[in-house]
Design an enzyme around this catalytic site. Sequence first.
Site, short mmCIF file in Angstrom:
data_model
loop_
_atom_site.label_atom_id
_atom_site.label_comp_id
_atom_site.label_asym_id
_atom_site.label_seq_id
_atom_site.Cartn_x
_atom_site.Cartn_y
_atom_site.Cartn_z
CG LEU A 1 -1.99 -1.05 1.22
CD1 LEU A 1 -2.56 -1.02 2.80
CD2 LEU A 1 -3.23 -0.87 0.27
CB ALA B 1 7.78 0.22 7.97
CD GLN B 2 7.83 -3.08 1.54
OE1 GLN B 2 8.84 -2.40 0.87
NE2 GLN B 2 7.43 -4.18 0.81
CB VAL B 3 1.70 -0.54 4.99
CG1 VAL B 3 0.46 -0.77 5.31
CG2 VAL B 3 2.55 0.25 5.95
CG ASP C 1 6.94 11.25 10.84
OD1 ASP C 1 7.35 12.04 10.28
OD2 ASP C 1 7.13 10.07 10.17
CB ALA D 1 7.68 4.87 4.80
CB SER D 2 12.72 6.16 5.47
OG SER D 2 11.98 6.67 6.53
CE LYS E 1 5.36 1.59 10.36
NZ LYS E 1 4.97 2.81 10.98
#
Length: 523
Positions: free
Chosen positions: A132, A138-140, A302, A135-136, A154
């Site tokens: 989906l 993790a990924q989802v 964030d 990112a720096s 995640k």
Amino acid sequence: MCRTFVPRRLSRSLRFYSTILPVLGQYVVRPWLHSIGLEEKTGEELADEMDDWGSKQLQETLLSLGGFYVKTGQVLSTRVDLFSKPYTDRLRVLQDSLPPVDAAEIRDIVSQELCGGKGLSELLREFDDKPLGTASIAQVHRAVLNDGREVAIKVLRPNMEPVLRGDVANLKVFALATRGRLPVDYYPVFCELERALDGELDFLNEAQSAMKVAASIRHDPLGRELDPPLVVPQPIPGMATRKVLVMDFIKGTPLSRLEERAKELGIDLGSKAGKVLGRRILEALTTAYGNMIFSSGFIHGDPHPGNIFVLEGGRVALIDCGQVCQLYREQRLLVAEAILAAAAYDGSRKMIQMLADCVRNFGVTFFKGQEDEDACAASVALYLFGEKDVEFPGGYSKEEFSDKSPLRQLSSFPMELVLLGRASVLVKGVAARLGVEWSVAKKWEPLARDAIVAVCDEDECRLPAWALPTASHAATSSERLRLGDAARGCAALIRRWGMEKAASVFAARRRELAKEAPGRGEK
């Protein structure tokens, strides 16, 4: 592992510097060449060409490096008030579109962390290989549990921790090398961000933080439960480890892609309907952050457009609670006083002194040799919380990169204020991008008054928002806990009335001081 990490870190550092130095250098060299007649382009053409080339170089380098450099680019992409359109447009891709880790590797991590190394069918009915978002850190991925619930999983990017820590070390070196040349001493900022990484790299910590943020946004400073202004996805009980977090699925459009999504639907964000949507988004964000700051002081740290989703019907969701901070009672009181003083500010010496005291008492320090440190400190408070058209005292500039920026005079800036600033800057940036007039200070002023009431009421024992009973809990409590002691309840009502009255007098006195000041020659 250590032997391979050092050359890798050195290589990443060289790639970073080999890009950033020419990008910065062109803004010195080419205008000088133009001034002596060696550049034939007009000033506007030259600026456009430098911005186009520099933004492209920076985007390509940050994308290829990933890691903490991406997080730095995410912050830059929100600063439409400071950076030219080519930079903010090109860096927006960093908010949610990084190269993904191979799905087979992600599946293996989820299997090891949640299924004891067995097949994913132990827990999952479906697992989408296409992420989906990436990112720096993790990924989802979208998935469906065996009980039919749609969830987001995640996953920590493998072997990312040493890279991120190396990146922060590089940025600290860069901050030391550019001390005095940039508007703020960023070295202590990167030191704080380095410490914050510990929480971001542990999803068990993030799961707890998500529950705290959700509780904080649904309580006001006086502890009253409200309808939550936005959605915070919650962890699925028992499905979190240090490397994997299973949570509620959010179906919507990230704010970073809102413009293109609106075009697909035939909606003009500059139209009347678009402005209504913009105000709804800003209201949700401003209220949520106001409740976080002034209720428990537990703040999502964030905020960037890739972490904000617009759902069907215009509701808003805030994801990724990996980076948070805690404001304690004294800090909440200082922020509340700064908000009220900024709202009443009219340039008088007494108002300048009030703002300056709040800033210094928060722990902000300045380089020695200031002609008027009070004016500098007050300008910092107005930069964070003041109206966009307010005039700074002492001739200080609102432009962050100006030689007269008050931020250039800071020798230390507490991390809590950095994160508060990020929230304020986010809302201002979203308002600018959507073309909506918006005042953070006016929205937070009533919450600041309630915070003074809550903080000063020392006789009443207040729990953090996440420990307060919800309406459903209250409905199932015993009669004693629901009704309490009648006399004690009456005393609490009288005490609250007295504190609210005191807060009202406090605000009125400040307005009187502001009106009296010009007649006393204190301008």
